[in-house]
Design an enzyme around this catalytic site. Structure first.
Site, PDB file in Angstrom:
ATOM      1  N   ARG A 118       0.808  -1.221   0.000  1.00  0.00           N
ATOM      2  CA  ARG A 118       0.000   0.000   0.000  1.00  0.00           C
ATOM      3  C   ARG A 118       0.839   1.269   0.000  1.00  0.00           C
ATOM      4  O   ARG A 118       0.325   2.352  -0.286  1.00  0.00           O
ATOM      5  CB  ARG A 118      -1.020  -0.052   1.154  1.00  0.00           C
ATOM      6  CG  ARG A 118      -2.152  -1.039   0.846  1.00  0.00           C
ATOM      7  CD  ARG A 118      -2.999  -1.354   2.046  1.00  0.00           C
ATOM      8  NE  ARG A 118      -2.271  -2.120   3.018  1.00  0.00           N
ATOM      9  CZ  ARG A 118      -2.443  -2.024   4.336  1.00  0.00           C
ATOM     10  NH1 ARG A 118      -3.324  -1.180   4.808  1.00  0.00           N
ATOM     11  NH2 ARG A 118      -1.743  -2.765   5.163  1.00  0.00           N
ATOM     12  N   GLU A 128       6.013  -9.105  15.215  1.00  0.00           N
ATOM     13  CA  GLU A 128       5.490  -9.481  16.525  1.00  0.00           C
ATOM     14  C   GLU A 128       5.676 -10.997  16.738  1.00  0.00           C
ATOM     15  O   GLU A 128       6.067 -11.441  17.803  1.00  0.00           O
ATOM     16  CB  GLU A 128       4.010  -9.105  16.593  1.00  0.00           C
ATOM     17  CG  GLU A 128       3.559  -8.870  18.001  1.00  0.00           C
ATOM     18  CD  GLU A 128       2.170  -8.253  18.026  1.00  0.00           C
ATOM     19  OE1 GLU A 128       1.678  -7.848  16.958  1.00  0.00           O
ATOM     20  OE2 GLU A 128       1.608  -8.196  19.132  1.00  0.00           O
TER      21      GLU A 128
HETATM   22  O1  LIG Z   1       4.948  -0.604  11.492  1.00  0.00           O
HETATM   23  P1  LIG Z   1       4.754  -2.080  11.301  1.00  0.00           P
HETATM   24  O2  LIG Z   1       4.334  -2.765  12.576  1.00  0.00           O
HETATM   25  O3  LIG Z   1       5.953  -2.747  10.684  1.00  0.00           O
HETATM   26  O4  LIG Z   1       3.500  -2.297  10.330  1.00  0.00           O
HETATM   27  C1  LIG Z   1       3.251  -1.488   9.222  1.00  0.00           C
HETATM   28  C2  LIG Z   1       3.170  -2.297   7.955  1.00  0.00           C
HETATM   29  O5  LIG Z   1       2.045  -3.190   8.039  1.00  0.00           O
HETATM   30  C3  LIG Z   1       1.260  -3.019   6.862  1.00  0.00           C
HETATM   31  O6  LIG Z   1       1.693  -3.820   5.822  1.00  0.00           O
HETATM   32  P2  LIG Z   1       1.198  -5.309   5.555  1.00  0.00           P
HETATM   33  O7  LIG Z   1       2.187  -6.241   6.173  1.00  0.00           O
HETATM   34  O8  LIG Z   1      -0.233  -5.414   5.995  1.00  0.00           O
HETATM   35  O9  LIG Z   1       1.376  -5.453   3.984  1.00  0.00           O
HETATM   36  P3  LIG Z   1       0.528  -4.877   2.725  1.00  0.00           P
HETATM   37  O10 LIG Z   1       0.749  -3.380   2.661  1.00  0.00           O
HETATM   38  O11 LIG Z   1       1.157  -5.578   1.570  1.00  0.00           O
HETATM   39  O12 LIG Z   1      -0.916  -5.226   2.931  1.00  0.00           O
HETATM   40  C4  LIG Z   1       1.473  -1.568   6.504  1.00  0.00           C
HETATM   41  O13 LIG Z   1       1.166  -1.332   5.136  1.00  0.00           O
HETATM   42  C5  LIG Z   1       2.941  -1.367   6.781  1.00  0.00           C
HETATM   43  O14 LIG Z   1       3.756  -1.754   5.682  1.00  0.00           O
HETATM   44  N1  LIG Z   2      -4.107  -1.745  12.347  1.00  0.00           N
HETATM   45  C1  LIG Z   2      -3.557  -1.689  11.130  1.00  0.00           C
HETATM   46  N2  LIG Z   2      -4.277  -1.278  10.077  1.00  0.00           N
HETATM   47  C2  LIG Z   2      -3.721  -1.234   8.838  1.00  0.00           C
HETATM   48  N3  LIG Z   2      -2.459  -1.576   8.574  1.00  0.00           N
HETATM   49  C3  LIG Z   2      -1.705  -1.977   9.606  1.00  0.00           C
HETATM   50  N4  LIG Z   2      -0.416  -2.358   9.650  1.00  0.00           N
HETATM   51  C4  LIG Z   2      -0.137  -2.694  10.922  1.00  0.00           C
HETATM   52  N5  LIG Z   2      -1.200  -2.505  11.714  1.00  0.00           N
HETATM   53  C5  LIG Z   2      -2.201  -2.054  10.907  1.00  0.00           C
END
Ligand SMILES: O=P(O)(O)OC[C@H]1O[C@H](OP(=O)(O)OP(=O)(O)O)[C@H](O)[C@@H]1O
Ligand SMILES: Nc1ncnc2[nH]cnc12
Length: 177
Positions: free
Chosen positions: A63, A100
């Site tokens: 995203r 985590e």
């Molecule tokens: O600060 P953090 O705890 O590291 O989490 C943040 C990350 O989690 C989500 O990605 P996700 O793993 O959901 O991947 P996506 O964007 O491909 O859906 C978000 O888009 C960030 O990249």
């Molecule tokens: N609560 C949340 N919503 C969307 N993206 C995330 N990435 C990590 N935590 C999230």
């Protein structure tokens, strides 16, 4: 929420209970794309923050690609993809980091990061900060300098900023929860 722009963004972000795990309230930023006018304002706000301060925009899969490419276009600088392991063709440089539960690895194509390049790391959500921190370490491994981070939403109760301050204090979050 301390201003009307942040409030408008907040009103256009959907909440999904218990996704992807029980107890997590997921912030679904893809609903913003139903409002093209607001997307234009968001892109302008991000671009204003970074104008003249970065030589490359690095977007985090997946995203972080959405506004990342629009910011790069506005600033007329290159866009570089930071992807999960195994998605980019070689040569790549990798960085592993703890989640985590378990760990993850991200990759970049180093030929696009030249020594001394000032980089913006962009993503949709800053949660624990692990992904953004690993992305910054990856860009520095390639010789870049991380001068800015930007996010649509910041889950401030998870203190993600604490992991990023060692790179730069220029951290933009449009909405804070
Ligand atoms: O600060 P953090 O705890 O590291 O989490 C943040 C990350 O989690 C989500 O990605 P996700 O793993 O959901 O991947 P996506 O964007 O491909 O859906 C978000 O888009 C960030 O990249
Ligand atoms: N609560 C949340 N919503 C969307 N993206 C995330 N990435 C990590 N935590 C999230």
């Amino acid at each position: 929420m301390n201003n009307s722009f942040a409030q408008k963004i907040d009103e256009n972000i959907a909440r999904v209970a218990d996704f992807p795990q029980q107890g997590i309230q997921y912030k679904d930023i893809t609903t913003l794309f139903q409002n093209p006018e607001l997307c234009g304002e968001i892109t302008d706000t991000f671009a204003e923050f970074s104008r003249g301060k970065v030589d490359v925009v690095c977007g985090i899969e997946s995203r972080g690609f959405l506004f990342g490419i629009m910011i790069a276009q506005k600033l007329n600088v290159p866009f570089v993809l930071i992807r999960k392991q195994g998605k980019l063709p070689p040569p790549t440089i990798s960085q592993s980091y703890d989640l985590e539960y378990g760990s993850a690895t991200i990759e970049v194509q180093p030929q696009y990061i030249h020594k001394g390049m000032r980089a913006l790391i962009h993503d949709d959500v800053l949660a624990t900060g692990g992904t953004a921190e690993a992305s910054a370490a990856l860009i520095e491994k390639c010789g870049g300098i991380v001068t800015q981070f930007s996010f649509i939403a910041e889950l401030s109760f998870l203190n993600g900023r604490e992991k990023l301050n060692k790179f730069t204090s220029e951290i933009q979050g449009l909405v804070s929860y």
